[in-house]
Enzyme design. Sequence first.
Site, PDB file in Angstrom:
ATOM      1  N   ASP A  26       0.813  -1.218   0.000  1.00 49.29           N
ATOM      2  CA  ASP A  26       0.000   0.000   0.000  1.00 49.29           C
ATOM      3  C   ASP A  26       0.851   1.275   0.000  1.00 49.29           C
ATOM      4  O   ASP A  26       1.953   1.301   0.542  1.00 49.29           O
ATOM      5  CB  ASP A  26      -0.931  -0.004   1.219  1.00 49.29           C
ATOM      6  CG  ASP A  26      -2.080   0.976   1.058  1.00 49.29           C
ATOM      7  OD1 ASP A  26      -2.413   1.320  -0.088  1.00 49.29           O
ATOM      8  OD2 ASP A  26      -2.643   1.394   2.084  1.00 49.29           O
ATOM      9  N   ASN A  74     -10.742  -3.241  -5.320  1.00 49.93           N
ATOM     10  CA  ASN A  74      -9.992  -2.261  -6.119  1.00 49.93           C
ATOM     11  C   ASN A  74     -10.613  -1.980  -7.494  1.00 49.93           C
ATOM     12  O   ASN A  74     -10.231  -1.023  -8.166  1.00 49.93           O
ATOM     13  CB  ASN A  74      -8.514  -2.668  -6.271  1.00 49.93           C
ATOM     14  CG  ASN A  74      -7.694  -2.491  -5.012  1.00 49.93           C
ATOM     15  OD1 ASN A  74      -6.761  -3.244  -4.734  1.00 49.93           O
ATOM     16  ND2 ASN A  74      -8.020  -1.471  -4.212  1.00 49.93           N
TER      17      ASN A  74
HETATM   18  C1  IPE Z   1      -5.330  -2.729   0.082  1.00 48.85           C
HETATM   19  O1  IPE Z   1      -5.039  -1.418  -0.229  1.00 48.85           O
HETATM   20  C2  IPE Z   1      -5.348  -3.562  -1.168  1.00 48.85           C
HETATM   21  C3  IPE Z   1      -4.059  -3.742  -1.827  1.00 48.85           C
HETATM   22  C4  IPE Z   1      -2.924  -3.241  -1.428  1.00 48.85           C
HETATM   23  C5  IPE Z   1      -4.094  -4.558  -2.995  1.00 48.85           C
HETATM   24  P1  IPE Z   1      -6.196  -0.346  -0.480  1.00 48.85           P
HETATM   25  O2  IPE Z   1      -5.515   0.939  -0.737  1.00 48.85           O
HETATM   26  O3  IPE Z   1      -7.119  -0.848  -1.518  1.00 48.85           O
HETATM   27  O4  IPE Z   1      -6.933  -0.368   0.929  1.00 48.85           O
HETATM   28  P2  IPE Z   1      -7.902   0.701   1.603  1.00 48.85           P
HETATM   29  O5  IPE Z   1      -8.867   1.145   0.542  1.00 48.85           O
HETATM   30  O6  IPE Z   1      -7.041   1.839   2.060  1.00 48.85           O
HETATM   31  O7  IPE Z   1      -8.533  -0.026   2.742  1.00 48.85           O
HETATM   32  C1  IPE Z   2      -1.601   0.005  -3.353  1.00 47.56           C
HETATM   33  O1  IPE Z   2      -1.349   1.368  -3.442  1.00 47.56           O
HETATM   34  C2  IPE Z   2      -1.800  -0.645  -4.707  1.00 47.56           C
HETATM   35  C3  IPE Z   2      -3.182  -1.112  -4.949  1.00 47.56           C
HETATM   36  C4  IPE Z   2      -4.151  -1.109  -4.080  1.00 47.56           C
HETATM   37  C5  IPE Z   2      -3.460  -1.611  -6.279  1.00 47.56           C
HETATM   38  P1  IPE Z   2      -2.550   2.395  -3.520  1.00 47.56           P
HETATM   39  O2  IPE Z   2      -2.892   2.615  -4.934  1.00 47.56           O
HETATM   40  O3  IPE Z   2      -3.655   1.979  -2.635  1.00 47.56           O
HETATM   41  O4  IPE Z   2      -1.838   3.681  -2.928  1.00 47.56           O
HETATM   42  P2  IPE Z   2      -2.480   4.755  -1.970  1.00 47.56           P
HETATM   43  O5  IPE Z   2      -2.960   4.031  -0.762  1.00 47.56           O
HETATM   44  O6  IPE Z   2      -3.586   5.416  -2.726  1.00 47.56           O
HETATM   45  O7  IPE Z   2      -1.339   5.683  -1.667  1.00 47.56           O
HETATM   46 MG    MG Z   3      -4.119   2.362  -0.677  1.00 48.91          MG
END
Ligand code: IPE
Ligand code: IPE
Ligand code: MG
Length: 245
Positions: A26, A74
Site C-alpha cells: 500500500d 480495487n
Molecule cells: C489494500 O489497499 C489492497 C491492496 C494493497 C491490494 P487499499 O488501498 O485498496 O486499501 P484501503 O482502501 O485503504 O482499505
Molecule cells: C496500493 O497502493 C496498490 C493497490 C491497491 C493496487 P494504492 O494505490 O492503494 O496507494 P495509496 O494508498 O492510494 O497511496
Molecule cells: Mg491504498
Amino acid sequence: MTDERNNTAGEREQSGIPRHIAIILDGNGRWAKKRGLPRTAGHAAGAETFRRIALYCRDIGVDYLTVYAFSTENWKRPTEEVKTIMRLLDKYLHEAIETMERDGMKMRIFGDVSGLSPELQALAHTADTVADRVEGFQANICLNYGGRDEIVHAARRYATDLASGKAGELTEELFSSYLYSAGIPDPDLLIRPGGEQRLSNFLLWQCAYAEFYFTDVLWPDFTPEELDRAIAVFRSRDRRYGGVK
Ligand code: IPE
Ligand code: IPE
Ligand code: MG
C-alpha cells in the site's frame, strides 16, 4: 541488513526469520502524488520494489511471501487506473514466466482468476505450469483477491464435495485445504506499509495468529533494511497462541 543466508528450516528457526511473511502493498498512489506524478507511476515503482523485496526474502531464508496486489474492492477505482494496473500485471507475469526458474522463485497467483481478462487468465495458467517445476522459495501474488470472497468460494467448493460424497466432516484443517493457501503454513508476520492500520480484506482466515507490523513508509520506498526492522520487531514478540509462557 541481514546478509547471511539461512536456508535450512533449523537455521531459520534459530535466526528468528519468519517462515511466511505477508505484505499489503500500500501507498503507491501517495508516493506518486508526493512527486507530482500520476498514481500509475506509483504502481510501476511498487512493482520494482516487489521484485527487490521478494529476492531479499528468498536470500534470507523466508519460505513464503504473500503479497496483496489487487483486491476484489480495487475494481471501484477509475477505469484508467485499473487498466494500468492490469497492464503492469500482464508485464510482470510475462517476466515471471521467463525468470522464475533462473531466480529460484516459485510464483503463484491467489484470487478469483476467473474475474481477470482472458489474456491474464492464460498468463496465470502458464505461470502455474512453470511454477510446478520450481523448488524452494514461493511468492504468492494476490490478484482479484478478497478474504471473504476466498472463504465463500471455499465454502461453496466444500458443499459441492460434501454433496457428492467426496468430502467428510468439516474441520479447520479440511476447510484450510479449500483456500488458495492450501498446504501453506499461515503467515507469521503481516506487514502493512503506507500508514493505514487495517486488513482491507486480506487473508482473514490465515492471519488468525499473525504478528502485525505497521509502518508509514510508502510501499515504493520500502527497503530490505525496513524488512529487517519488521523482522527484528517480530523477533521481540511473545507468541502465546492463547496459552501462557
Ligand atoms: C489494500 O489497499 C489492497 C491492496 C494493497 C491490494 P487499499 O488501498 O485498496 O486499501 P484501503 O482502501 O485503504 O482499505
Ligand atoms: C496500493 O497502493 C496498490 C493497490 C491497491 C493496487 P494504492 O494505490 O492503494 O496507494 P495509496 O494508498 O492510494 O497511496
Ligand atoms: Mg491504498
